[in-house]
Design a protein around this motif. Structure first.
Motif, PDB file in Angstrom:
ATOM      1  N   UNK A 111      48.909 -18.314  15.821  1.00 10.43           N
ATOM      2  CA  UNK A 111      48.038 -18.476  14.661  1.00 10.43           C
ATOM      3  C   UNK A 111      47.099 -17.280  14.492  1.00 10.43           C
ATOM      4  N   UNK A 112      46.560 -16.798  15.600  1.00  6.85           N
ATOM      5  CA  UNK A 112      45.658 -15.644  15.538  1.00  6.85           C
ATOM      6  C   UNK A 112      46.423 -14.375  15.161  1.00  6.85           C
ATOM      7  N   UNK A 113      47.652 -14.245  15.656  1.00  7.73           N
ATOM      8  CA  UNK A 113      48.474 -13.094  15.297  1.00  7.73           C
ATOM      9  C   UNK A 113      48.771 -13.081  13.799  1.00  7.73           C
ATOM     10  N   UNK A 114      49.058 -14.256  13.252  1.00 12.54           N
ATOM     11  CA  UNK A 114      49.287 -14.349  11.811  1.00 12.54           C
ATOM     12  C   UNK A 114      48.032 -13.944  11.035  1.00 12.54           C
ATOM     13  N   UNK A 115      46.860 -14.351  11.539  1.00 11.55           N
ATOM     14  CA  UNK A 115      45.612 -13.972  10.892  1.00 11.55           C
ATOM     15  C   UNK A 115      45.336 -12.483  10.999  1.00 11.55           C
ATOM     16  N   UNK A 116      45.631 -11.891  12.168  1.00  9.89           N
ATOM     17  CA  UNK A 116      45.403 -10.462  12.368  1.00  9.89           C
ATOM     18  C   UNK A 116      46.231  -9.611  11.404  1.00  9.89           C
ATOM     19  N   UNK A 117      47.448 -10.083  11.098  1.00  9.91           N
ATOM     20  CA  UNK A 117      48.327  -9.316  10.230  1.00  9.91           C
ATOM     21  C   UNK A 117      47.905  -9.344   8.771  1.00  9.91           C
ATOM     22  N   UNK A 118      46.933 -10.198   8.440  1.00 13.70           N
ATOM     23  CA  UNK A 118      46.425 -10.244   7.064  1.00 13.70           C
ATOM     24  C   UNK A 118      45.193  -9.359   6.868  1.00 13.70           C
ATOM     25  N   UNK A 126      50.186 -21.364  21.046  1.00 14.97           N
ATOM     26  CA  UNK A 126      49.871 -21.802  19.686  1.00 14.97           C
ATOM     27  C   UNK A 126      48.691 -20.998  19.140  1.00 14.97           C
ATOM     28  N   UNK A 127      47.648 -20.845  19.954  1.00 11.26           N
ATOM     29  CA  UNK A 127      46.512 -20.013  19.562  1.00 11.26           C
ATOM     30  C   UNK A 127      46.978 -18.589  19.256  1.00 11.26           C
ATOM     31  N   UNK A 128      47.822 -18.052  20.120  1.00 16.00           N
ATOM     32  CA  UNK A 128      48.298 -16.682  19.971  1.00 16.00           C
ATOM     33  C   UNK A 128      49.029 -16.485  18.640  1.00 16.00           C
ATOM     34  N   UNK A 167      37.443 -18.335   9.781  1.00 19.19           N
ATOM     35  CA  UNK A 167      37.960 -19.622   9.306  1.00 19.19           C
ATOM     36  C   UNK A 167      39.141 -20.102  10.150  1.00 19.19           C
ATOM     37  N   UNK A 168      40.007 -19.162  10.533  1.00 22.59           N
ATOM     38  CA  UNK A 168      41.152 -19.524  11.377  1.00 22.59           C
ATOM     39  C   UNK A 168      40.677 -19.989  12.746  1.00 22.59           C
ATOM     40  N   UNK A 169      39.711 -19.279  13.305  1.00 23.66           N
ATOM     41  CA  UNK A 169      39.182 -19.644  14.629  1.00 23.66           C
ATOM     42  C   UNK A 169      38.550 -21.032  14.589  1.00 23.66           C
ATOM     43  N   UNK A 170      37.781 -21.318  13.531  1.00 26.26           N
ATOM     44  CA  UNK A 170      37.142 -22.628  13.407  1.00 26.26           C
ATOM     45  C   UNK A 170      38.188 -23.735  13.305  1.00 26.26           C
ATOM     46  N   UNK A 171      39.225 -23.495  12.503  1.00 28.24           N
ATOM     47  CA  UNK A 171      40.289 -24.490  12.356  1.00 28.24           C
ATOM     48  C   UNK A 171      41.017 -24.723  13.676  1.00 28.24           C
TER      49      UNK A 171
END
Length: 298
Positions: free
Chosen positions: A182-189, A178-180, A219-223
């Motif tokens: 969400x973080x992957x989605x953030x990295x692509x932005x 799940x972490x992977x 912000x993603x990491x905090x969430x």
């Protein structure tokens, strides 16, 4: 005309609320009433279940004199913090790897394989790791292959020094996908121009990670950290299935502690008080999450 405008506005509000009203009523029925019952029960002594006695705040004061409560609270904190930390580290590592310019088909297959633990039920995860941590299981087999015969005789789930760590490993394996994702989605932005400019300035991988990637994902990491902390703090199924809180209460966490008092000792009053304490902690974390979410929008 103005009154008609207000009336139309109120009518629109009413129509919007009417769509969610059945769900709100169901939510109240399923949560508010049971919560009310738990609050009432927390003030009673159920030693005699046929005739409960009003005990005031006695159930709440028992927290301070019960060593097992403090042990379970410390275990819960250790379980939560370590699980969240390692889930983030492993999730971030795989997210960074999947974000590289590699073959798209290979990346899709690799991502599908990595997401498998998150889709697996707790019962299956518990069964897999109970077999792996068995004294004659896969872990000890590999240890003996590498000449660590003394360590290979360890009963990982039966040893109070290793049981909690073993459950944390199973929990991290289940939760890191799940972490992977969400973080992957953030990295692509994150704009590629930032990385290209940093490379031109001579920034290495870790410099780009510290000064571009992590600040961009703050912000993603905090969430994710807040949500994972809440989910792990109230964890029950994996611990209950793998050890039931043993051996010697070494893996007892708040949820299994409440279960023991409610369903084995039938001490519903004290179990209710402990459950409310746990609820207050999660509400505090939820309010922290909501506050941070609102501040991000502002």
């Amino acid at each position: 005309m103005k009154n008609n405008g207000y009336q139309n506005q109120y009518f629109d509000y009413f129509k919007k609320i009417s769509f969610i009203l059945p769900a709100l009523l169901l939510l109240l029925l399923l949560t508010a009433y049971p919560l009310y019952q738990v609050i009432i029960m927390s003030f009673y002594d159920y030693s005699n279940t046929d005739n409960p006695i009003f005990a005031g705040i006695e159930n709440y004061t028992r927290f301070f004199v019960d060593p097992l409560f403090w042990k379970s609270l410390i275990n819960t904190i250790i379980f939560t913090i370590v699980s969240v930390a390692f889930s983030f580290i492993i999730g971030m590592t795989f997210a960074l790897l999947l974000n590289q310019q590699i073959n798209t088909k290979f990346r899709a297959v690799f991502r599908s394989v990595l997401i498998f633990p998150w889709l697996t039920s707790s019962t299956v995860v518990a069964a897999i790791f109970m077999l792996m941590f068995n004294p004659f299981g896969l872990i000890n087999h590999f240890l003996s292959m590498f000449g660590m015969d003394t360590l290979a005789q360890t009963a990982w789930l039966g040893n109070e020094n290793t049981a909690l760590a073993s459950i944390i490993i199973a929990n991290v394996w289940r939760s890191f996908p799940f972490m992977m994702l969400m973080l992957l989605a953030g990295l692509q932005t994150i704009p590629k121009d930032l990385y290209e400019a940093a490379e031109l300035d001579g920034a290495g991988f870790f410099q780009r990670l510290l000064y571009i990637t992590i600040p961009s994902l703050k912000n993603i990491i905090l969430t994710l950290a807040t949500l994972e902390f809440i989910w792990n703090f109230r964890a029950f199924d994996l611990v209950f299935l793998m050890t039931g809180g043993g051996p010697m209460n070494s893996t007892e966490i708040l949820s299994t502690y409440i279960y023991q008092f409610a369903f084995r000792k039938l001490d519903f009053g004290y179990a209710s008080a402990t459950a409310l304490f746990m609820l207050l902690v999660m509400v505090a974390l939820s309010l922290f999450y909501v506050r941070k979410s609102i501040s991000k929008e502002d």
